[in-house]
Structures are given as structure tokens and as C-alpha cells.
Write an enzyme that holds these catalytic residues in place. Structure first.
Site, PDB file in Angstrom:
ATOM      1  N   SER A 162       4.335   2.559   1.348  1.00  0.00           N
ATOM      2  CA  SER A 162       4.143   3.276   2.608  1.00  0.00           C
ATOM      3  C   SER A 162       5.216   4.351   2.739  1.00  0.00           C
ATOM      4  CB  SER A 162       4.172   2.288   3.785  1.00  0.00           C
ATOM      5  OG  SER A 162       3.879   2.936   4.996  1.00  0.00           O
ATOM      6  N   HIS A 204      -0.113   4.298   2.250  1.00  0.00           N
ATOM      7  CA  HIS A 204      -0.482   4.566   3.644  1.00  0.00           C
ATOM      8  C   HIS A 204      -0.417   6.069   3.901  1.00  0.00           C
ATOM      9  CE1 HIS A 204       1.010   0.267   4.856  1.00  0.00           C
ATOM     10  NE2 HIS A 204      -0.201   0.249   4.327  1.00  0.00           N
ATOM     11  N   ASP A 254       2.824  -5.060   5.621  1.00  0.00           N
ATOM     12  CA  ASP A 254       1.557  -4.959   4.898  1.00  0.00           C
ATOM     13  C   ASP A 254       1.800  -5.146   3.403  1.00  0.00           C
ATOM     14  OD1 ASP A 254      -1.180  -4.556   4.531  1.00  0.00           O
ATOM     15  OD2 ASP A 254      -0.904  -2.406   4.175  1.00  0.00           O
TER      16      ASP A 254
END
Length: 351
Positions: free
Chosen positions: A173, A199, A295
Site C-alpha cells: 500500500s 492499493h 490488509d
């Protein structure tokens, strides 16, 4: 807050000032005015447009990163040109990208306000010294938190090894665009097939993949439904959609599908990792890298329990040590490695 649109500035300022832990200390219509204001009070985070008068955002960003490294969040339009320029900004040291409010401001406030606030919070925690060093070395989320169960229900037992083909699943991310560039450009043409979740908003991932494809020995593309996972190629999940690994006989394919955000993200690393655990089992290598939040932490543990090798990036080389830290905490990583060792780890997956 640096943007030549007064309307955009006002919308973003209102959103950020509504957060109890964030204060917008100044706004500017162009980088030259921003520099004057920043000299009086230097910010913790800069939110920056990339297309502005007098000095473009990329030039301003490079100046900041060379003189006084500071976390920069790019606020860009959902256009092909905007996506290309945004990729240049990420390569120049920006830590993240958010989409600019369009005419439908009500829709933006409903769908993207929380993402903007979370991104600024994440940027404030970024390891900018590490980011600035990397830039020098390499030239130029929804209210309900779903788990991966909403996309791919959990199941017990290990995947049956019906093939010897190896695959690599990577999740990252904040800071991940720079980290992925460092890893993928170091890979030789002969390496396992790779599937990636970074992401990133929709429409930006195609430009990101195209940029990497021009820099790497391996092929890199934005994943499309039913693309085969092949040695020497990396597939990047399209922004706004989940990416799953599937097996058909002795070959692996990807499935690109809609669905609610998982861990407030779409694509979600947990979804990819769970599908890799199920489809590839011990034939997989799972890697979780820099990023805020958790995540991928649950999914990496599922991969390890399915017999896969699993790796988390270390704190020293992570821009934001959130996702790797959580994966380590939950017991999902059997190895902790610096970013510079990831490419070698991927190549050994062939052995």
C-alpha cells in the site's frame, strides 16, 4: 494544500479539518506561493495537485524531496493524462495518491472523504528519510470493514499440489509504488509468475503497470479477467476491483471481479492472498510490503498455513511499517527481509 482550484481547495480543507487529529495550516494556488507559506510553518504532510501554473507539481515535489523530504499526497484527476503524471509523481517521491473531487461533490464526500483522511494520516507516519534515499537511488477506505469472506469464503485444508508451477503473490500500500519498482526492476526475465495488489484508485493502475513494463526485464500489465499467470510476467490488480488467483489443471489464471471493499480496500490484499492459499498452497510465495493498516495480514497467515513460503518487509526499509508489522504480529511471516532482498527471494521460488 496546493491546488490551483479554489473549489477543490475548499472541499479538501473542509474534509480534513473535520478530522479531530488533522489541521490544514495553509493553502496555496501554486507551488511558488506554497513555498513562501511553508517557510513560515513547515507542514507534516503536503497535499499536492500535479498540474498547476508557474511551477508544475512534479518540479515542486522534486525540490521538496531534495531539500527537505516531507510526505506528499498527490491529488489527481481520473484521466489518462492525470494517471501518467501521477506515476511520475510517485516515482519522484510522493507517498500516495487520491482522486480529486469532480463535479459531483456530494458523491466525493460520500465515497472518498474517509479515504482522503486515512491517506493523510498514513502519509504523516511515512518514513520519509527512507523514501528520499530511494528516490535518489532510482532515477527518474468504506465505513463497514469487510473481511475476505465477502469475496471468497474461507475453507479448511491445504490446496492439492496438482502442478509444480510456482507463483508469487505480493501485497502493498503506502510507499508500495516505489517498493514494487525496486523489486520488479531487479528481477531477471526468468522468474515465477507474479500477481500483485497495490492499493491505488481505478484508472491509475494501468499507467502504473505501463510504466513498470518499460523499466523491467519482465513483462508487467494491468490484470484482465482470465489472464494467465506466466513465468516472467507480473499482473497488477486494477484499481477498484478485486484480484483472485485461480487454477485450471496445471495452469494459474486470475479472476478480476467486483465486490464490496475488504479491510476498506478494493483491491484487497487479503482477497488475493486467500485465493493464492487455496489455489497454489505450497507452490506459492507470499510477500507483504510497506503500507498502513492490516490488509493482507490475515491472508498471509492463511498462505503460511496452506504451506506457502511467506515474507514480510522489515521496518527499516518500509515507508510505513503497518501491514508488515501486523502480519508478523499474527504469525503470518516465516521470514522478515529488507526490500533489497525481495527480488532474490522471488528468484529462489523457482528452485
Amino acid at each position: 494544500m496546493v491546488d490551483d482550484s479554489a473549489v477543490v481547495r475548499q472541499v479538501l480543507v473542509n474534509v480534513l479539518n473535520d478530522a479531530a487529529d488533522i489541521e490544514v495550516i495553509a493553502t496555496a494556488a501554486d507551488p511558488l506561493l506554497a513555498i513562501e507559506k511553508m517557510r513560515k510553518q513547515w507542514p507534516d504532510v503536503i497535499v499536492l495537485d500535479v498540474e498547476m501554473p508557474r511551477m508544475d507539481g512534479i518540479t515542486f515535489l522534486r525540490k521538496i524531496m531534495s531539500e527537505r523530504p516531507t510526505p506528499v499526497v498527490i491529488c489527481s484527476t481520473l484521466t489518462e493524462k492525470g494517471a501518467r503524471v501521477t506515476m511520475d509523481a510517485l516515482a519522484a517521491g510522493a507517498v500516495a495518491v487520491v482522486t480529486k473531487p469532480r463535479l459531483g461533490l456530494k458523491q466525493f464526500l460520500t465515497e472518498s472523504a474517509d479515504e482522503l483522511v486515512a491517506t493523510v494520516r498514513s502519509a504523516a507516519r511515512a518514513n520519509v528519510k527512507r523514501l528520499a534515499a530511494r528516490v535518489t537511488a532510482v532515477p527518474l477506505e468504506a465505513e463497514v470493514k469487510h473481511t475476505a469472506d465477502v469475496i471468497l469464503p474461507a475453507q479448511s485444508g491445504r490446496a492439492l499440489a496438482q502442478t509444480t508451477e510456482r507463483i508469487v503473490a505480493i501485497g502493498t500500500s503506502t510507499g508500495g509504488t516505489q517498493a514494487l519498482e525496486e523489486v520488479l526492476t531487479a528481477l531477471p526475465r526468468v522468474c515465477p509468475g507474479i500477481v500483485i495488489v497495490q492499493h491505488m484508485p481505478e484508472k491509475f493502475t494501468a499507467a502504473f503497470a505501463a510504466r513498470l513494463n518499460g523499466l523491467c526485464q519482465i513483462a508487467v500489465k494491468e490484470a484482465a479477467n482470465n489472464d494467465r499467470v506466466m513465468p516472467g510476467r507480473a499482473l497488477i490488480a486494477p484499481g477498484g476491483k478485486h484480484l483472485l488467483l485461480r487454477r485450471s489443471g496445471a495452469q494459474y489464471f486470475v479472476e478480476v471481479l467486483e465486490g464490496p471493499p475488504v479491510n476498506r480496500h478494493r483491491p484487497s490484499v487479503d482477497v488475493l492472498f486467500r485465493s493464492a492459499a487455496r489455489a497454489a498452497g505450497s507452490n506459492a510465495l507470499g510477500i507483504i510490503m510497506t503500507g498502513m493498516g492490516d490488509d493482507g495480514a490475515a491472508g498471509l497467515l492463511e498462505m503460511r498455513q496452506a504451506g506457502a513460503r511467506t515474507v514480510a518487509q522489515d521496518e527499516q526499509t518500509s515507508i510505513v511499517f503497518g501491514m508488515p508489522k501486523e502480519a508478523i504480529k499474527r504469525g503470518g511471516a516465516d521470514r522478515i527481509l529488507p526490500l533489497g532482498a525481495m527480488a532474490r527471494e522471488i528468484v529462489t521460488q523457482l528452485q
